[in-house]
Design a protein around this motif. Sequence first.
Motif, PDB file in Angstrom:
ATOM      1  N   MET A 118       0.820  -1.202   0.000  1.00 57.81           N
ATOM      2  CA  MET A 118       0.000   0.000   0.000  1.00 57.81           C
ATOM      3  C   MET A 118       0.861   1.262   0.000  1.00 57.81           C
ATOM      4  N   LYS A 119       2.063   1.179   0.570  1.00 59.14           N
ATOM      5  CA  LYS A 119       2.994   2.294   0.584  1.00 59.14           C
ATOM      6  C   LYS A 119       4.381   1.768   0.217  1.00 59.14           C
ATOM      7  N   ALA A 156      -1.313 -14.632   4.752  1.00 57.78           N
ATOM      8  CA  ALA A 156      -2.193 -14.343   3.612  1.00 57.78           C
ATOM      9  C   ALA A 156      -2.574 -12.868   3.541  1.00 57.78           C
ATOM     10  N   ASN A 157      -1.651 -11.978   3.876  1.00 57.22           N
ATOM     11  CA  ASN A 157      -1.927 -10.551   3.730  1.00 57.22           C
ATOM     12  C   ASN A 157      -2.106 -10.159   2.272  1.00 57.22           C
ATOM     13  N   MET A 168      -5.930  -8.533  -2.084  1.00 56.68           N
ATOM     14  CA  MET A 168      -6.532  -8.861  -3.377  1.00 56.68           C
ATOM     15  C   MET A 168      -8.035  -9.101  -3.231  1.00 56.68           C
ATOM     16  N   ALA A 169      -8.453  -9.684  -2.085  1.00 60.17           N
ATOM     17  CA  ALA A 169      -9.879  -9.909  -1.852  1.00 60.17           C
ATOM     18  C   ALA A 169     -10.640  -8.586  -1.811  1.00 60.17           C
ATOM     19  N   LEU A 207       0.339  -2.470  -5.051  1.00 61.48           N
ATOM     20  CA  LEU A 207      -0.567  -3.500  -5.558  1.00 61.48           C
ATOM     21  C   LEU A 207      -1.381  -2.995  -6.741  1.00 61.48           C
ATOM     22  N   ASP A 208      -1.924  -1.790  -6.628  1.00 57.58           N
ATOM     23  CA  ASP A 208      -2.763  -1.258  -7.710  1.00 57.58           C
ATOM     24  C   ASP A 208      -1.951  -1.016  -8.978  1.00 57.58           C
ATOM     25  N   ASP A 209      -0.686  -0.645  -8.832  1.00 57.75           N
ATOM     26  CA  ASP A 209       0.158  -0.443 -10.013  1.00 57.75           C
ATOM     27  C   ASP A 209       0.361  -1.753 -10.770  1.00 57.75           C
TER      28      ASP A 209
END
Length: 404
Positions: free
Chosen positions: A222-223, A254-255, A260-261, A232-234
């Motif tokens: 996230m950072k 499972a972070n 992703m969930a 993650l979004d990239d």
Amino acid sequence: MGSVSLKIGDGTARFRRGTLCSSALHLLMLASVVSTNLFALYAFTSSPTSPSGSRSPKNLSAISDHVSLILREIEQSQKRLREIERDLAGFESLDASRPGLPPELALFLTPHPLPLGRDSRSGLTHMVSSVSHYCGKSTSALDLLSRFMSYKPYSACPNDDPSLPHKLISKACEPLPRRRCLSRPVSSQSTSAPRLPFPLSLWDPSPLPLTGANGIDRRSWMKVKWKNDFLLDDVLNLAGGGVRIGFDIAGGAANFAARMAERNVTVVTSVLDAGGKQMNDLVAARGLFPLLLSPTQRFPFYDGVFDLVHLGAALDDGGAPAMGQTGRPDALEFLMFDIDRVIRVGGLLWIDNYLCADDERKQAVTRLIERFGYKKLKWVVGEKVEAGKTQVYLSAVLQKPARR
């Protein structure tokens, strides 16, 4: 007759098609048996007799020696034939007659007759269970397996060591045999207390709070903390929105699957309990999918099913001993080829902060990755100082190409 495939226990055993070499070997064995019998016939019919017409004790002793020699040759031929049968079958088997094996383990390992009788090509008449063969090569692993199978059938499974299956898997003793006992709950707390509904359970898996290095972490992906970290979004944007299902290898708590969930992506996480922490129970309490599997085992998925495979700790130098010896060059190749197998064409392989022990290791892994011809969407090699020591890390996002 083509091939025979039987599903026994947790594994599948197959007979391969007979080759010219194996057929010639069978003919050679047949010729050996025929010649041995002809030799025996000659020994009985051509021995000289005494003047009185009866055989002398010396001749009878010679005949007895010949017969003993023939019997030894037949016994050795049968032993060799059994070894050939095991080679043709393609696997080794634990010896169910070993002293000290629990009755349940001996029962599981007992050879089963083939339902269609003798296989005409391989010559086999029985099939052995195709599980836990590596356990027989290690005394400590066999002792653990014996403990795992020491129980009273139809009663409660032993609870002296809940981490026993994980210890066996870490010793490459997999897949484990099935058991005829009733499983016990991991803990009374995990079954009695209520759990929050999904998606609230992703970050609050009550009643199993767990934090720390191997626990829940809200900050990852996230950072960006340093240049080898990818957002993650990239990464998802690189896929053009085509990520629906993924696989996280050795994903701990499972972070990654939890993040992703939140983006409506289903991720299966391979998990082994670590340091006495019940990671599988934690992942399940979060409403995610834990898979008890080490990176050394063939992934139980069909070819080309995943849009994304995330790979982190499983590639650490030395193979993360609790996860199996993936650090060896040959084992790393098998791991990478199996990862390639389960990724669809156009899918992504995300190598996340792979620790390179030295420059030689980095070059070896780089050469291995480049052999697959993946398109490099992101590729970053960086150094980080940890505990006064400079460590080299590799992070990459790779796209699987179409192959002819």
